[in-house]
Design a protein around this motif. Structure first.
Motif, PDB file in Angstrom:
ATOM      1  N   ILE A  56      82.542  36.729  20.977  1.00 39.85           N
ATOM      2  CA  ILE A  56      82.811  35.440  20.322  1.00 39.85           C
ATOM      3  C   ILE A  56      84.299  35.166  20.249  1.00 39.85           C
ATOM      4  O   ILE A  56      84.764  34.042  20.488  1.00 39.85           O
ATOM      5  N   VAL A  57      85.099  36.187  19.955  1.00 39.28           N
ATOM      6  CA  VAL A  57      86.549  36.003  19.871  1.00 39.28           C
ATOM      7  C   VAL A  57      87.123  35.617  21.239  1.00 39.28           C
ATOM      8  O   VAL A  57      87.947  34.699  21.358  1.00 39.28           O
ATOM      9  N   VAL A  58      86.678  36.300  22.294  1.00 39.82           N
ATOM     10  CA  VAL A  58      87.201  36.002  23.643  1.00 39.82           C
ATOM     11  C   VAL A  58      86.803  34.594  24.074  1.00 39.82           C
ATOM     12  O   VAL A  58      87.633  33.819  24.570  1.00 39.82           O
ATOM     13  N   LEU A  59      85.540  34.247  23.898  1.00 38.63           N
ATOM     14  CA  LEU A  59      85.096  32.901  24.280  1.00 38.63           C
ATOM     15  C   LEU A  59      85.797  31.828  23.446  1.00 38.63           C
ATOM     16  O   LEU A  59      86.179  30.777  23.970  1.00 38.63           O
ATOM     17  N   GLY A  60      85.969  32.088  22.152  1.00 40.68           N
ATOM     18  CA  GLY A  60      86.672  31.131  21.305  1.00 40.68           C
ATOM     19  C   GLY A  60      88.108  30.924  21.760  1.00 40.68           C
ATOM     20  O   GLY A  60      88.613  29.805  21.793  1.00 40.68           O
ATOM     21  N   GLY A  61      88.780  32.014  22.145  1.00 32.97           N
ATOM     22  CA  GLY A  61      90.151  31.907  22.626  1.00 32.97           C
ATOM     23  C   GLY A  61      90.244  31.097  23.912  1.00 32.97           C
ATOM     24  O   GLY A  61      91.148  30.266  24.081  1.00 32.97           O
ATOM     25  N   LEU A  62      89.305  31.325  24.825  1.00 37.25           N
ATOM     26  CA  LEU A  62      89.317  30.564  26.084  1.00 37.25           C
ATOM     27  C   LEU A  62      89.038  29.083  25.838  1.00 37.25           C
ATOM     28  O   LEU A  62      89.682  28.214  26.447  1.00 37.25           O
ATOM     29  N   ILE A  63      88.091  28.784  24.950  1.00 42.27           N
ATOM     30  CA  ILE A  63      87.780  27.384  24.656  1.00 42.27           C
ATOM     31  C   ILE A  63      88.977  26.692  24.019  1.00 42.27           C
ATOM     32  O   ILE A  63      89.334  25.565  24.383  1.00 42.27           O
ATOM     33  N   ILE A  64      89.627  27.350  23.087  1.00 41.22           N
ATOM     34  CA  ILE A  64      90.810  26.756  22.440  1.00 41.22           C
ATOM     35  C   ILE A  64      91.920  26.540  23.453  1.00 41.22           C
ATOM     36  O   ILE A  64      92.591  25.500  23.447  1.00 41.22           O
ATOM     37  N   ARG A  65      92.109  27.493  24.354  1.00 34.71           N
ATOM     38  CA  ARG A  65      93.176  27.357  25.353  1.00 34.71           C
ATOM     39  C   ARG A  65      92.933  26.162  26.263  1.00 34.71           C
ATOM     40  O   ARG A  65      93.838  25.366  26.534  1.00 34.71           O
ATOM     41  N   TYR A  66      91.701  26.008  26.758  1.00 32.42           N
ATOM     42  CA  TYR A  66      91.426  24.916  27.685  1.00 32.42           C
ATOM     43  C   TYR A  66      91.289  23.568  26.988  1.00 32.42           C
ATOM     44  O   TYR A  66      91.528  22.535  27.609  1.00 32.42           O
ATOM     45  N   LEU A  67      90.918  23.556  25.726  1.00 36.04           N
ATOM     46  CA  LEU A  67      90.813  22.279  25.018  1.00 36.04           C
ATOM     47  C   LEU A  67      92.155  21.775  24.513  1.00 36.04           C
ATOM     48  O   LEU A  67      92.450  20.583  24.588  1.00 36.04           O
ATOM     49  N   PHE A  68      92.976  22.684  23.992  1.00 34.73           N
ATOM     50  CA  PHE A  68      94.213  22.247  23.350  1.00 34.73           C
ATOM     51  C   PHE A  68      95.463  22.441  24.199  1.00 34.73           C
ATOM     52  O   PHE A  68      96.491  21.851  23.908  1.00 34.73           O
ATOM     53  N   PHE A  69      95.414  23.256  25.238  1.00 37.83           N
ATOM     54  CA  PHE A  69      96.587  23.496  26.084  1.00 37.83           C
ATOM     55  C   PHE A  69      96.256  23.320  27.574  1.00 37.83           C
ATOM     56  O   PHE A  69      96.462  24.209  28.382  1.00 37.83           O
ATOM     57  N   PRO A  70      95.740  22.161  27.973  1.00 42.78           N
ATOM     58  CA  PRO A  70      95.423  21.987  29.391  1.00 42.78           C
ATOM     59  C   PRO A  70      96.659  21.699  30.234  1.00 42.78           C
ATOM     60  O   PRO A  70      96.641  21.831  31.440  1.00 42.78           O
ATOM     61  N   GLY A  71      97.778  21.318  29.606  1.00 41.50           N
ATOM     62  CA  GLY A  71      98.979  20.933  30.350  1.00 41.50           C
ATOM     63  C   GLY A  71      99.633  22.077  31.081  1.00 41.50           C
ATOM     64  O   GLY A  71     100.239  21.883  32.121  1.00 41.50           O
ATOM     65  N   ALA A  72      99.525  23.293  30.548  1.00 39.82           N
ATOM     66  CA  ALA A  72     100.217  24.411  31.181  1.00 39.82           C
ATOM     67  C   ALA A  72      99.639  24.695  32.555  1.00 39.82           C
ATOM     68  O   ALA A  72     100.355  24.830  33.548  1.00 39.82           O
ATOM     69  N   GLY A  73      98.311  24.761  32.655  1.00 41.51           N
ATOM     70  CA  GLY A  73      97.685  25.024  33.954  1.00 41.51           C
ATOM     71  C   GLY A  73      97.887  23.874  34.912  1.00 41.51           C
ATOM     72  O   GLY A  73      98.106  24.059  36.097  1.00 41.51           O
ATOM     73  N   ALA A  74      97.819  22.622  34.395  1.00 42.40           N
ATOM     74  CA  ALA A  74      97.988  21.462  35.263  1.00 42.40           C
ATOM     75  C   ALA A  74      99.405  21.382  35.800  1.00 42.40           C
ATOM     76  O   ALA A  74      99.631  21.060  36.962  1.00 42.40           O
ATOM     77  N   ALA A  75     100.402  21.699  34.925  1.00 40.94           N
ATOM     78  CA  ALA A  75     101.790  21.648  35.384  1.00 40.94           C
ATOM     79  C   ALA A  75     102.026  22.690  36.461  1.00 40.94           C
ATOM     80  O   ALA A  75     102.706  22.438  37.458  1.00 40.94           O
ATOM     81  N   ALA A  76     101.454  23.882  36.271  1.00 42.54           N
ATOM     82  CA  ALA A  76     101.620  24.917  37.291  1.00 42.54           C
ATOM     83  C   ALA A  76     100.960  24.479  38.592  1.00 42.54           C
ATOM     84  O   ALA A  76     101.491  24.685  39.683  1.00 42.54           O
ATOM     85  N   GLY A  77      99.777  23.848  38.495  1.00 37.71           N
ATOM     86  CA  GLY A  77      99.095  23.373  39.696  1.00 37.71           C
ATOM     87  C   GLY A  77      99.872  22.267  40.382  1.00 37.71           C
ATOM     88  O   GLY A  77      99.907  22.179  41.599  1.00 37.71           O
ATOM     89  N   GLN A  78     100.546  21.388  39.578  1.00 37.68           N
ATOM     90  CA  GLN A  78     101.307  20.311  40.186  1.00 37.68           C
ATOM     91  C   GLN A  78     102.541  20.837  40.895  1.00 37.68           C
ATOM     92  O   GLN A  78     102.945  20.323  41.928  1.00 37.68           O
ATOM     93  N   THR A  79     103.166  21.880  40.357  1.00 39.63           N
ATOM     94  CA  THR A  79     104.344  22.404  41.041  1.00 39.63           C
ATOM     95  C   THR A  79     103.950  23.130  42.316  1.00 39.63           C
ATOM     96  O   THR A  79     104.670  23.096  43.298  1.00 39.63           O
ATOM     97  N   ARG A  80     102.769  23.793  42.302  1.00 42.64           N
ATOM     98  CA  ARG A  80     102.346  24.499  43.504  1.00 42.64           C
ATOM     99  C   ARG A  80     101.672  23.567  44.491  1.00 42.64           C
ATOM    100  O   ARG A  80     101.609  23.858  45.661  1.00 42.64           O
ATOM    101  N   GLY A  81     101.126  22.440  44.031  1.00 45.78           N
ATOM    102  CA  GLY A  81     100.310  21.568  44.857  1.00 45.78           C
ATOM    103  C   GLY A  81     100.981  21.056  46.115  1.00 45.78           C
ATOM    104  O   GLY A  81     100.446  21.240  47.199  1.00 45.78           O
ATOM    105  N   PRO A  82     102.152  20.394  46.015  1.00 44.33           N
ATOM    106  CA  PRO A  82     102.769  19.859  47.227  1.00 44.33           C
ATOM    107  C   PRO A  82     103.098  20.937  48.251  1.00 44.33           C
ATOM    108  O   PRO A  82     102.899  20.737  49.442  1.00 44.33           O
ATOM    109  N   ARG A  83     103.582  22.092  47.780  1.00 40.71           N
ATOM    110  CA  ARG A  83     103.902  23.160  48.732  1.00 40.71           C
ATOM    111  C   ARG A  83     102.642  23.664  49.403  1.00 40.71           C
ATOM    112  O   ARG A  83     102.609  23.887  50.602  1.00 40.71           O
ATOM    113  N   ASP A  84     101.579  23.856  48.598  1.00 45.49           N
ATOM    114  CA  ASP A  84     100.323  24.325  49.167  1.00 45.49           C
ATOM    115  C   ASP A  84      99.760  23.303  50.147  1.00 45.49           C
ATOM    116  O   ASP A  84      99.248  23.669  51.200  1.00 45.49           O
ATOM    117  N   ALA A  85      99.853  22.028  49.812  1.00 46.05           N
ATOM    118  CA  ALA A  85      99.336  20.990  50.698  1.00 46.05           C
ATOM    119  C   ALA A  85     100.124  20.944  52.001  1.00 46.05           C
ATOM    120  O   ALA A  85      99.548  20.814  53.082  1.00 46.05           O
TER     121      ALA A  85
END
Length: 202
Positions: free
Chosen positions: A14-43
């Motif tokens: 429950i603690v692990v799942l709760g942590g993952l849910i909180i991370r993806y619900l309240f902090f989605p910008g960190a993963g998206a920003a990393a994907g945006q910086t890698r995106g053009p180079r990868d493309a």
């Protein structure tokens, strides 16, 4: 004791799942920003790899168009060997009309080469013509000797029946024989076609 272990494991889950849910619900910008910086180079690297694969396949099979190669590469996950095997087996699928691949990216070298060729064309409008295949591969003597015979000579037929040789020189000689036979056969077909056209027009 068993009840304590089950409750401890479920509490940990429950603690692990709760942590993952909180991370993806309240902090989605960190993963998206990393994907945006890698995106053009990868493309860009994916586009370069795709164009290199298409170029390699078109060097081996110039009769296959770029759109068909891109369609098959998309289905094989960019596997050049699988696409080559499909071309050799004659199982290459025709892409649907809705498939519109991106145009090839202009490389700086190709644009510079195009500018140089345009400059050379403007300076020298009359360019010497390329020699035909008969002259290029010194097949004039074979034309004269095989003018009476029709079809491919017996040596070439025997070479087709043999297995692929392990000797490099023999393989090269066999491939050169096949190339020469293909050129001579194409010449005979063209002469027959021109003779038929001349006969029908007269």
């Amino acid at each position: 004791m068993a009840d304590e272990q089950v409750s401890l494991a479920s509490l940990l889950l429950i603690v692990v799942l709760g942590g993952l849910i909180i991370r993806y619900l309240f902090f989605p910008g960190a993963g998206a920003a990393a994907g945006q910086t890698r995106g053009p180079r990868d493309a860009q690297s994916a586009a370069r790899a795709r164009e290199a694969a298409v170029e390699r396949i078109q060097q081996m099979f110039p009769q296959v168009d770029r759109r068909t190669i891109l369609w098959d590469l998309q289905h094989t996950g960019g596997n050049i060997m699988a696409t080559t095997d499909r071309i050799l087996a004659g199982r290459l699928a025709t892409p649907p009309v809705t498939f519109q691949p991106p145009p090839p990216p202009p490389s700086p070298a190709s644009s510079a080469a195009a500018a140089q060729s345009a400059a050379a064309a403007s300076k020298a409008p009359s360019k010497p013509a390329e020699p035909d295949l008969i002259t290029r591969y010194n097949l004039q003597s074979k034309i004269n000797s095989s003018s009476s015979s029709s079809g491919i000579d017996e040596a070439a037929v025997g070479a087709k029946g043999k297995a692929w040789s392990s000797n490099r020189d023999e393989r090269q000689a066999a491939l050169q024989r096949r190339r020469d036979d293909m050129i001579l056969a194409a010449r005979r077909k063209m002469e027959a076609k021109l003779a038929a056209e001349k006969g029908s027009s007269s």
